[in-house]
Design a protein around this motif. Structure first.
Motif, PDB file in Angstrom:
ATOM      1  N   PRO A  34      49.698  44.580  39.624  1.00 38.52           N
ATOM      2  CA  PRO A  34      49.966  45.857  38.954  1.00 38.52           C
ATOM      3  C   PRO A  34      51.382  45.899  38.397  1.00 38.52           C
ATOM      4  CG  PRO A  34      50.087  46.119  41.327  1.00 38.52           C
ATOM      5  CD  PRO A  34      49.643  44.716  41.088  1.00 38.52           C
ATOM      6  N   GLU A  65      41.918  47.744  49.132  1.00 42.26           N
ATOM      7  CA  GLU A  65      41.019  47.408  48.048  1.00 42.26           C
ATOM      8  C   GLU A  65      39.682  48.130  48.160  1.00 42.26           C
ATOM      9  OE1 GLU A  65      40.665  43.246  47.897  1.00 42.26           O
ATOM     10  OE2 GLU A  65      42.725  42.899  47.211  1.00 42.26           O
ATOM     11  N   GLY A  99      44.185  43.657  37.054  1.00 42.53           N
ATOM     12  CA  GLY A  99      44.638  44.569  38.089  1.00 42.53           C
ATOM     13  C   GLY A  99      45.076  43.883  39.365  1.00 42.53           C
ATOM     14  N   GLU A 100      45.062  42.561  39.392  1.00 47.80           N
ATOM     15  CA  GLU A 100      45.513  41.844  40.588  1.00 47.80           C
ATOM     16  C   GLU A 100      47.018  41.968  40.762  1.00 47.80           C
ATOM     17  OE1 GLU A 100      44.125  37.884  41.323  1.00 47.80           O
ATOM     18  OE2 GLU A 100      42.333  38.169  40.096  1.00 47.80           O
ATOM     19  N   VAL A 141      37.220  48.869  37.305  1.00 44.09           N
ATOM     20  CA  VAL A 141      38.231  49.827  36.849  1.00 44.09           C
ATOM     21  C   VAL A 141      38.226  51.051  37.754  1.00 44.09           C
ATOM     22  CG1 VAL A 141      38.049  49.071  34.457  1.00 44.09           C
ATOM     23  CG2 VAL A 141      36.617  50.955  35.263  1.00 44.09           C
ATOM     24  N   ARG A 190      38.047  41.205  34.387  1.00 42.95           N
ATOM     25  CA  ARG A 190      37.630  41.560  35.749  1.00 42.95           C
ATOM     26  C   ARG A 190      38.043  40.466  36.714  1.00 42.95           C
ATOM     27  NH1 ARG A 190      31.427  43.245  35.655  1.00 42.95           N
ATOM     28  NH2 ARG A 190      31.927  43.549  37.845  1.00 42.95           N
ATOM     29  N   SER A 191      38.574  40.889  37.863  1.00 40.58           N
ATOM     30  CA  SER A 191      39.001  39.928  38.875  1.00 40.58           C
ATOM     31  C   SER A 191      37.793  39.343  39.583  1.00 40.58           C
ATOM     32  CB  SER A 191      39.923  40.609  39.890  1.00 40.58           C
ATOM     33  OG  SER A 191      40.219  39.732  40.955  1.00 40.58           O
ATOM     34  N   ARG A 219      38.297  52.580  45.678  1.00 34.03           N
ATOM     35  CA  ARG A 219      38.231  52.436  44.234  1.00 34.03           C
ATOM     36  C   ARG A 219      37.902  53.756  43.551  1.00 34.03           C
ATOM     37  NH1 ARG A 219      33.359  51.869  41.837  1.00 34.03           N
ATOM     38  NH2 ARG A 219      34.307  50.639  40.187  1.00 34.03           N
ATOM     39  N   THR A 253      45.715  48.458  27.639  1.00 32.00           N
ATOM     40  CA  THR A 253      44.602  49.410  27.523  1.00 32.00           C
ATOM     41  C   THR A 253      44.212  49.644  26.067  1.00 32.00           C
ATOM     42  OG1 THR A 253      46.053  51.360  27.421  1.00 32.00           O
ATOM     43  CG2 THR A 253      45.413  50.563  29.613  1.00 32.00           C
TER      44      THR A 253
END
Length: 265
Positions: free
Chosen positions: A132, A257, A129-130, A212, A165-166, A260, A157
């Protein structure tokens, strides 16, 4: 104002043209093949020391064949085009500048040009997700069939892909101790022991530590914000990183950020 569709891609040794299988004739490489089947408003080429000539020739070919497309070349001074960390660092830095200049753009990534390490870094950044963007895969002509088209979007997906995960936010939250389930429920003000409520809380507890996005649906007054605060408390993130915004009365495109959990009425 319409959103721009921007393509991000490295240039590779098969760009702009490569030798075909029959007669040694030149055929379009990955970038030109992609533009033949998908329209973009802008193409951003990532150039490295080993692909200077390919980038120059690709730029010339794109200007001749697609004069209405904006072109930008960005330099990644990679001494080693197989250095994962150097590639990731460079792409993060460049995309921060690109996204600041085009905050409303829709981004696409071609993963067909460049080294395998570059392909992997694109996938990691998109999956985390860094970055998009939609990943686009151009198949070599010899693998194209009726069931496997030339161009395919890579759906990260799908169950077969792992969750990535970032690590960028990790230093900020590393020292924050998450609450236990009962404490989080009590502090959030949630009251109820119906099986559907218990199931929702248990599901939320599983999702809370992840990065997420979580979509909470429900009518006005059903406690969506309470549930969102419950998730945040269980996540281990600092309390001041939670902001509740009612999206019914505003249209927002801000990138923050800290947001979420989005609450819809």
């Amino acid at each position: 104002m319409n959103k721009m569709n921007i393509l991000l891609t490295f240039t590779g040794f098969h760009d702009p043209y490569t030798l075909g299988l029959i007669g040694g004739e030149e055929v379009p490489g990955p970038i030109l093949s992609l533009l033949a089947v998908r329209n973009f408003d802008e193409v951003i080429l990532f150039d490295t020391p080993n692909t200077r000539q390919n980038t120059r020739l690709t730029t010339t070919a794109l200007k001749e064949q697609y004069p209405n497309i904006r072109l930008e070349v960005r330099d990644l001074p990679l001494n080693d085009p197989t250095d994962y960390l150097a590639i990731l660092t460079g792409l993060r830095r460049h995309f921060q500048e690109i996204s600041s200049a085009h905050p409303r753009a829709t981004y696409f990534i071609s993963v067909a040009s460049g080294t395998p390490q570059m392909h992997a870094c694109w996938l990691l950044l998109a999956a985390a997700g860094e970055l998009p963007a939609t990943l686009l895969h151009i198949r070599p002509p010899k693998f194209v069939t009726a069931e496997r088209p030339l161009l395919e979007e890579v759906d990260l997906t799908q169950p077969g892909f792992p969750v990535v995960r970032s690590c960028l936010a990790a230093p900020e939250i590393a020292d924050v101790k998450p609450l236990d389930l009962e404490t989080a429920i009590r502090q959030s003000g949630i009251v109820g022991d119906h099986p559907s409520v218990v199931k929702a809380l248990e599901t939320g507890a599983l999702l809370a530590p992840s990065d997420v996005p979580v979509l909470i649906l429900g009518e006005t007054g059903t406690g969506k914000e309470l549930f969102a605060r419950f998730l945040h408390r269980l996540s281990g993130r600092p309390a001041d990183r939670f902001i509740a915004i009612n999206f019914c009365g505003i249209v927002a495109t801000a990138k923050d950020e800290r947001l979420r959990v989005i609450i819809y009425n």
